[in-house]
Design a protein around this motif. Structure first.
Motif, mmCIF file in Angstrom:
data_model
loop_
_atom_site.group_PDB
_atom_site.id
_atom_site.type_symbol
_atom_site.label_atom_id
_atom_site.label_comp_id
_atom_site.label_asym_id
_atom_site.label_seq_id
_atom_site.Cartn_x
_atom_site.Cartn_y
_atom_site.Cartn_z
ATOM 1 N N LEU A 388 -1.136 18.277 -16.269
ATOM 2 C CA LEU A 388 -0.356 18.766 -15.137
ATOM 3 C C LEU A 388 -1.257 19.479 -14.123
ATOM 4 O O LEU A 388 -1.108 19.309 -12.900
ATOM 5 N N LEU A 389 -2.201 20.280 -14.639
ATOM 6 C CA LEU A 389 -3.124 20.974 -13.741
ATOM 7 C C LEU A 389 -4.032 19.991 -13.005
ATOM 8 O O LEU A 389 -4.358 20.187 -11.814
ATOM 9 N N ASP A 390 -4.442 18.927 -13.734
ATOM 10 C CA ASP A 390 -5.261 17.907 -13.068
ATOM 11 C C ASP A 390 -4.464 17.210 -11.972
ATOM 12 O O ASP A 390 -4.980 16.939 -10.859
ATOM 13 N N MET A 391 -3.186 16.914 -12.270
ATOM 14 C CA MET A 391 -2.354 16.264 -11.252
ATOM 15 C C MET A 391 -2.116 17.196 -10.076
ATOM 16 O O MET A 391 -1.959 16.731 -8.929
ATOM 17 N N LEU A 392 -2.074 18.513 -10.333
ATOM 18 C CA LEU A 392 -1.910 19.478 -9.249
ATOM 19 C C LEU A 392 -3.061 19.374 -8.257
ATOM 20 O O LEU A 392 -2.859 19.342 -7.022
ATOM 21 N N ALA A 393 -4.272 19.296 -8.811
ATOM 22 C CA ALA A 393 -5.447 19.164 -7.923
ATOM 23 C C ALA A 393 -5.452 17.811 -7.217
ATOM 24 O O ALA A 393 -5.821 17.699 -6.029
ATOM 25 N N THR A 394 -5.039 16.763 -7.944
ATOM 26 C CA THR A 394 -5.037 15.422 -7.355
ATOM 27 C C THR A 394 -3.991 15.301 -6.251
ATOM 28 O O THR A 394 -4.211 14.661 -5.218
ATOM 29 N N ARG A 396 -2.990 17.476 -4.138
ATOM 30 C CA ARG A 396 -3.390 18.121 -2.888
ATOM 31 C C ARG A 396 -4.251 17.189 -2.010
ATOM 32 O O ARG A 396 -4.385 17.424 -0.808
ATOM 33 N N GLN A 397 -4.839 16.134 -2.635
ATOM 34 C CA GLN A 397 -5.711 15.242 -1.885
ATOM 35 C C GLN A 397 -5.205 13.805 -1.834
ATOM 36 O O GLN A 397 -5.861 12.931 -1.287
ATOM 37 N N CYS A 398 -4.041 13.576 -2.440
ATOM 38 C CA CYS A 398 -3.525 12.203 -2.531
ATOM 39 C C CYS A 398 -3.042 11.733 -1.153
ATOM 40 O O CYS A 398 -2.392 12.484 -0.418
ATOM 41 N N LEU A 404 2.101 9.763 -5.406
ATOM 42 C CA LEU A 404 2.755 11.063 -5.553
ATOM 43 C C LEU A 404 4.068 10.940 -6.330
ATOM 44 O O LEU A 404 4.409 11.799 -7.145
ATOM 45 N N ASP A 405 4.806 9.839 -6.024
ATOM 46 C CA ASP A 405 6.060 9.631 -6.760
ATOM 47 C C ASP A 405 5.804 9.386 -8.240
ATOM 48 O O ASP A 405 6.561 9.860 -9.115
ATOM 49 N N ASN A 444 5.327 22.195 -5.557
ATOM 50 C CA ASN A 444 5.018 22.679 -4.196
ATOM 51 C C ASN A 444 3.902 21.852 -3.564
ATOM 52 O O ASN A 444 3.946 21.513 -2.367
ATOM 53 N N ALA A 445 2.876 21.531 -4.414
ATOM 54 C CA ALA A 445 1.749 20.755 -3.872
ATOM 55 C C ALA A 445 2.196 19.369 -3.463
ATOM 56 O O ALA A 445 1.796 18.834 -2.417
ATOM 57 N N VAL A 446 3.066 18.743 -4.296
ATOM 58 C CA VAL A 446 3.552 17.403 -3.974
ATOM 59 C C VAL A 446 4.412 17.444 -2.703
ATOM 60 O O VAL A 446 4.289 16.581 -1.817
ATOM 61 N N ALA A 447 5.267 18.452 -2.593
ATOM 62 C CA ALA A 447 6.129 18.546 -1.412
ATOM 63 C C ALA A 447 5.292 18.756 -0.151
ATOM 64 O O ALA A 447 5.562 18.126 0.893
#
Length: 473
Positions: A388-394, A396-398, A404-405, A444-447
């Motif tokens: 989940l933390l890795d996806m959080l960082a990803t 922000r740059q996707c 993202l979906d 929040n990052a995805v939104a």
């Protein structure tokens, strides 16, 4: 492109529900094992114990007593100890069976050789020795032999012994030696108990010896048969009874009350001294103390109920508990006599303590096993949190709404699995709080990223994606 495998490429995490089922199964199996052990322990502790009792000979008073006791024991619902008679040829054979370990209990004579592994439980009855001279027959033209009035006058005489057991002959020899009469100088003849009265009527001997209970019908009939022409047999007192008992501990000094064997006329006319010996119920040393204690308790309880229907049962007495007793008392019988019989807790306190220790150990082992079953779930949850933390960082740059979906779907699956882990106790509340913060940051990052991508022109999005792909290459 984003780093790490997507949701479709992730292996399905093990379900916490399956771990809970395994834990529930193990717990249930442990409880059933404990209950089964307790039930089995109670069954083995309270199940009826059957004791083999050697007794003989056939048609003897001893055998009749044992048969009645056996029936009474078996008829009691709550009887913990039951009896199985083993018929023998007599007290000697019964003692041999006990000595060989082929019987748990035996009826033996106290004046015979006692097996080394025999310990007294009760005194079945006491026998008294009766010595008497029949009424002299009237003869015509022939001088009658001198009358026998004392034991010392039996030298050269013929003495009849009632019963076929050699023990009675040995007993007669002990008495003769005490009075200075050489047993080799008397003729000893034995008669079966059921033929004694007829033999006495036919004047087969000059004097007779019988050994049995004070109220023995066999002895009374034999004495009655020796009375001729209205005369009264002459009873020979054993005045040296104390000396005989001193030299032979198996015997005791005793008395025969006046009129014991008849009162018209009185036989004997006055109390006479004699010796007595006991028939004992003995137990093999290897029989458990608690078993013998319960048997002794049942024996004396049943004696009270049997004495009206079977008077011989009233003769049963408690054993001699002195340390210098001729036959050492069994610890179980001594506990009953002294009022020190152990209770259930006294007997099984050590087993209960060890059982509690075993339960404690099983509880510790169960806790460890439960933790071991949850270990994989915790490891999976930890890896999912890292993912989940890795996806959080990803996120922000996707630059792809589709990616993202997909990450959003994967995060939802992780959230679902984490909540199940918490529900089943795999993770603690603190771990769930930390995970909530991470999942909130991810959403929040995805939104934010989606809002940014939607505000950028389409061609700029494609250029940014191509640049990022070239950089990763």
């Amino acid at each position: 492109m984003t780093d790490g495998p997507l949701l479709s490429e992730q292996p399905a995490p093990p379900s916490p529900r399956s771990a809970k089922r395994r834990l529930t199964f193990v717990t249930l199996a442990g409880v059933l094992a404990i209950v089964g052990a307790l039930v089995a322990g109670y069954y083995f502790a309270m199940r009826p114990v059957t004791l083999r009792i050697a007794v003989g000979p056939a048609n003897s008073d001893d055998l009749k007593v044992v048969q009645n006791l056996t029936q009474a024991f078996n008829n009691q619902r709550n009887s913990v100890v039951r009896l199985r008679p083993v018929q023998t040829d007599g007290a000697v054979a019964s003692a041999n069976l006990l000595g060989e370990g082929k019987a748990d209990l035996a009826i033996i004579r106290g004046d015979l050789d006692v097996p080394k592994n025999a310990q007294a439980v009760a005194t079945l009855r006491k026998n008294v020795v009766v010595l008497w001279v029949p009424t002299a027959a009237k003869t015509k033209g022939r001088k009658a032999a001198p009358a026998v009035t004392k034991i010392g006058q039996l030298a050269g005489r013929r003495i009849g012994v009632v019963g076929r057991t050699q023990a009675n002959v040995n007993l007669l020899k002990v008495i003769l030696r005490q009075y200075g009469v050489d047993p080799e100088k008397v003729e000893i003849v034995q008669f079966p108990a059921n033929e004694a009265a007829e033999a006495i009527r036919n004047q087969k001997a000059d004097a007779y010896l019988a050994a049995g209970p004070v109220n023995s019908k066999i002895t009374a009939d034999a004495i009655a048969a020796s009375a001729r022409d209205g005369g009264t047999p002459k009873f020979l007192a054993i005045d040296s009874a104390e000396a005989i008992a001193q030299n032979h501990p198996a015997y005791e000094a005793s008395e025969i009350p006046a009129g014991t064997f008849g009162s018209a006329p009185s036989r004997p006319e006055e109390e006479i001294k004699t010796i007595s010996f006991s028939h004992h119920i003995v137990a093999r040393r290897g029989v458990a103390e608690s078993t013998v204690a319960v048997f002794t308790r049942q024996l004396f309880a049943i004696r009270q109920t049997l004495k009206n229907e079977f008077p011989l049962a009233a003769k049963i007495e408690t054993p001699d508990t002195d340390k210098d007793a001729t036959i050492p008392v069994h610890p179980g019988a001594a506990a009953f006599v002294d009022g020190e019989e152990k209770t259930f807790l006294d007997r099984y306190s050590d087993y209960i303590w060890w059982a509690l220790m075993a339960l404690s150990a099983m509880g510790s082992a169960g806790a460890w096993f439960a933790g071991y079953l949850k270990k994989d779930e915790r490891n999976v949850n930890t890896s999912q949190r890292d993912r989940l933390l890795d996806m959080l960082a990803t996120a922000r740059q996707c630059d792809s709404m589709e990616e993202l979906d997909q990450m959003q779907s994967e995060a939802d699956a992780i959230l679902r699995h984490t909540l199940l882990c918490y529900e089943h106790g795999t993770i603690e509340e603190g771990t769930l709080t930390a995970f909530n913060i991470a999942i909130e940051q991810f959403h929040n990052a995805v939104a934010d990223r989606k809002a940014l991508l939607m505000s950028m022109p389409q061609n700029l999005q494609r250029a940014s994606a191509q640049f990022r792909a070239a950089s990763n290459a």
